[in-house]
Write a protein that holds these residues in place. Structure first.
Motif, short mmCIF file in Angstrom:
data_model
loop_
_atom_site.label_atom_id
_atom_site.label_comp_id
_atom_site.label_asym_id
_atom_site.label_seq_id
_atom_site.Cartn_x
_atom_site.Cartn_y
_atom_site.Cartn_z
N THR A 76 12.00 57.72 0.38
CA THR A 76 12.12 56.59 1.30
C THR A 76 11.51 55.35 0.66
O THR A 76 10.41 55.40 0.12
CB THR A 76 11.45 56.89 2.63
OG1 THR A 76 12.05 58.04 3.21
CG2 THR A 76 11.58 55.71 3.58
N THR A 77 12.25 54.22 0.73
CA THR A 77 11.74 52.95 0.20
C THR A 77 10.99 52.21 1.29
O THR A 77 11.55 51.93 2.34
CB THR A 77 12.89 52.09 -0.32
OG1 THR A 77 13.59 52.80 -1.35
CG2 THR A 77 12.38 50.77 -0.88
N VAL A 78 9.72 51.89 1.04
CA VAL A 78 8.88 51.17 2.00
C VAL A 78 8.50 49.83 1.37
O VAL A 78 7.94 49.80 0.27
CB VAL A 78 7.62 51.98 2.35
CG1 VAL A 78 6.74 51.19 3.32
CG2 VAL A 78 8.00 53.32 2.95
N ASP A 79 8.82 48.71 2.07
CA ASP A 79 8.51 47.39 1.50
C ASP A 79 7.34 46.71 2.20
O ASP A 79 6.99 45.58 1.85
CB ASP A 79 9.76 46.50 1.55
CG ASP A 79 10.27 46.28 2.97
OD1 ASP A 79 9.69 46.87 3.91
OD2 ASP A 79 11.26 45.53 3.14
N ARG A 80 6.72 47.39 3.20
CA ARG A 80 5.53 46.82 3.84
C ARG A 80 4.64 47.96 4.33
O ARG A 80 5.10 48.86 5.03
CB ARG A 80 5.92 45.92 5.00
CG ARG A 80 4.71 45.25 5.65
CD ARG A 80 5.14 44.22 6.67
NE ARG A 80 3.99 43.55 7.28
CZ ARG A 80 4.09 42.61 8.20
NH1 ARG A 80 5.29 42.23 8.62
NH2 ARG A 80 3.01 42.03 8.70
N ASN A 81 3.34 47.87 3.99
CA ASN A 81 2.36 48.88 4.40
C ASN A 81 0.99 48.20 4.38
O ASN A 81 0.33 48.12 3.34
CB ASN A 81 2.40 50.08 3.44
CG ASN A 81 1.43 51.16 3.85
OD1 ASN A 81 1.17 51.38 5.04
ND2 ASN A 81 0.87 51.87 2.88
N SER A 82 0.58 47.65 5.58
CA SER A 82 -0.63 46.79 5.59
C SER A 82 -1.29 46.83 6.98
O SER A 82 -0.65 47.20 7.97
CB SER A 82 -0.23 45.36 5.23
OG SER A 82 0.71 44.87 6.16
N PRO A 83 -2.58 46.39 7.04
CA PRO A 83 -3.28 46.36 8.34
C PRO A 83 -2.78 45.21 9.19
O PRO A 83 -2.14 44.28 8.71
CB PRO A 83 -4.74 46.14 7.94
CG PRO A 83 -4.69 45.50 6.59
CD PRO A 83 -3.48 46.04 5.93
N VAL A 84 -3.08 45.32 10.49
CA VAL A 84 -2.71 44.31 11.47
C VAL A 84 -3.98 43.60 11.92
O VAL A 84 -4.95 44.26 12.30
CB VAL A 84 -1.96 44.93 12.66
CG1 VAL A 84 -1.67 43.88 13.72
CG2 VAL A 84 -0.68 45.62 12.22
N PHE A 85 -3.96 42.23 11.89
CA PHE A 85 -5.13 41.44 12.29
C PHE A 85 -4.82 40.69 13.57
O PHE A 85 -3.73 40.10 13.72
CB PHE A 85 -5.51 40.46 11.19
CG PHE A 85 -5.92 41.13 9.89
CD1 PHE A 85 -7.24 41.55 9.72
CD2 PHE A 85 -4.99 41.34 8.87
CE1 PHE A 85 -7.62 42.16 8.53
CE2 PHE A 85 -5.39 41.96 7.69
CZ PHE A 85 -6.70 42.37 7.52
N ALA A 86 -5.76 40.69 14.48
CA ALA A 86 -5.59 39.96 15.73
C ALA A 86 -5.77 38.47 15.52
O ALA A 86 -5.16 37.66 16.23
CB ALA A 86 -6.59 40.45 16.77
N ALA A 87 -6.56 38.05 14.53
CA ALA A 87 -6.79 36.64 14.23
C ALA A 87 -7.29 36.54 12.81
O ALA A 87 -7.78 37.52 12.21
CB ALA A 87 -7.79 36.04 15.20
N ILE A 88 -7.13 35.30 12.28
CA ILE A 88 -7.61 35.08 10.91
C ILE A 88 -9.13 35.22 10.89
O ILE A 88 -9.85 34.64 11.70
CB ILE A 88 -7.20 33.68 10.44
CG1 ILE A 88 -5.65 33.59 10.38
CG2 ILE A 88 -7.78 33.39 9.06
CD1 ILE A 88 -5.14 32.22 10.00
N GLY A 89 -9.61 36.01 9.93
CA GLY A 89 -11.05 36.24 9.79
C GLY A 89 -11.58 37.33 10.68
O GLY A 89 -12.74 37.71 10.57
N ALA A 90 -10.75 37.86 11.63
CA ALA A 90 -11.19 38.93 12.52
C ALA A 90 -10.93 40.27 11.85
O ALA A 90 -10.12 40.38 10.92
CB ALA A 90 -10.44 38.84 13.84
#
Length: 255
Positions: free
Chosen positions: A215-229
């Motif tokens: 399977t090709t995955v082009d995005r795998n990253s954390p989710v931020f509620a706000a910049i710097g949070a």
């Protein structure tokens, strides 16, 4: 002068030179007209050899016996061609003849030259409005969009007034070693974009995805509620068929 041989009954043949009489020539001219030529009449027949003898003998008895008929004179010369006579009346038209058989097919004629182009015709009237087409089937729901970017940081608030410095406290006793309480949250499965979010105010300390081999995955990253949070979840996206694809987040409990 014409030489004619005549033989009378009971007499010897004699040769006479005979000249046509003037009256015979005049009669021939009168009968033919002045514009036509005819042959001259033949000479009179010869009299018998004993004509005078019989005349003297029978002088008191009147006219002697008629002599034999002389031979036919020679054919006269051919007269000149007469003038053309007037045209005769128009004859009655003859009956129409029967229809003749049809002739053979003639060879095709040569192709004629190209005619000049005709003038532009008038524009035709607009056709009637067509019936509406059949309603098409309902399309499939689109894939969920990516997590939107965090909004801009609000302005820094004013610094409060410096409070008075407190008294130096006594040193406290050594505390017990702390512990970290964590759990795993799974995102929605079998979708192209899968997002796993931590509960309440908990923070994500890690994450990832599970998928079939290749399977090709082009995005795998954390989710931020706000910049710097701190991160509050995990998100992954694939361009391949999403069957069996799912993201997950490792969350830490915030007391």
């Amino acid at each position: 002068m014409k030489s004619v041989t005549m033989v009378s009954a009971g007499a010897l043949a004699v040769v006479l030179n005979v000249v046509p009489s003037t009256q015979a020539i005049a009669d021939a001219i009168h009968r033919s007209g002045t514009e036509h030529s005819v042959g001259l009449p033949g000479p009179n027949g010869a009299l018998s050899a004993d004509r005078d003898k019989d005349k003297d003998k029978d002088k008191d008895k009147g006219k002697g016996e008629k002599g034999d008929r002389g031979q036919r004179g020679p054919r006269g010369f051919q007269g000149h061609q007469g003038h053309q006579g007037p045209q005769g009346f128009q004859g009655v038209p003859g009956a129409t003849g029967a229809q003749g058989p049809q002739g053979e097919q003639g060879d095709p004629g040569a192709t004629g030259a190209q005619g000049a182009q005709g003038e532009q015709g008038d524009v035709g009237a607009t056709g009637a409005q067509g019936d509406p087409g059949v309603q098409g089937p309902q399309g499939d729901a689109g894939a969920q969009g990516f997590q939107g970017d965090a909004g801009a940081q609000g302005p820094q608030g004013d610094t409060g007034a410096q409070g008075p410095q407190g008294f130096q406290g006594e040193t406290g006793a050594q505390g017990d070693p702390g512990t970290l309480d964590t759990y795993v949250v799974a995102g929605e499965a079998d979708v192209a974009t899968s997002t796993a979010l931590c509960f309440d105010n908990d923070v994500a300390t890690g994450g990832g995805y599970q998928a079939a081999d290749g399977t090709t995955v082009d995005r795998n990253s954390p989710v931020f509620a706000a910049i710097g949070a701190p991160a509050t979840g995990w998100q992954a996206h694939t361009v391949a068929p999403p069957e069996g694809f799912q993201a997950f987040a490792v969350c830490a409990v915030v007391p």
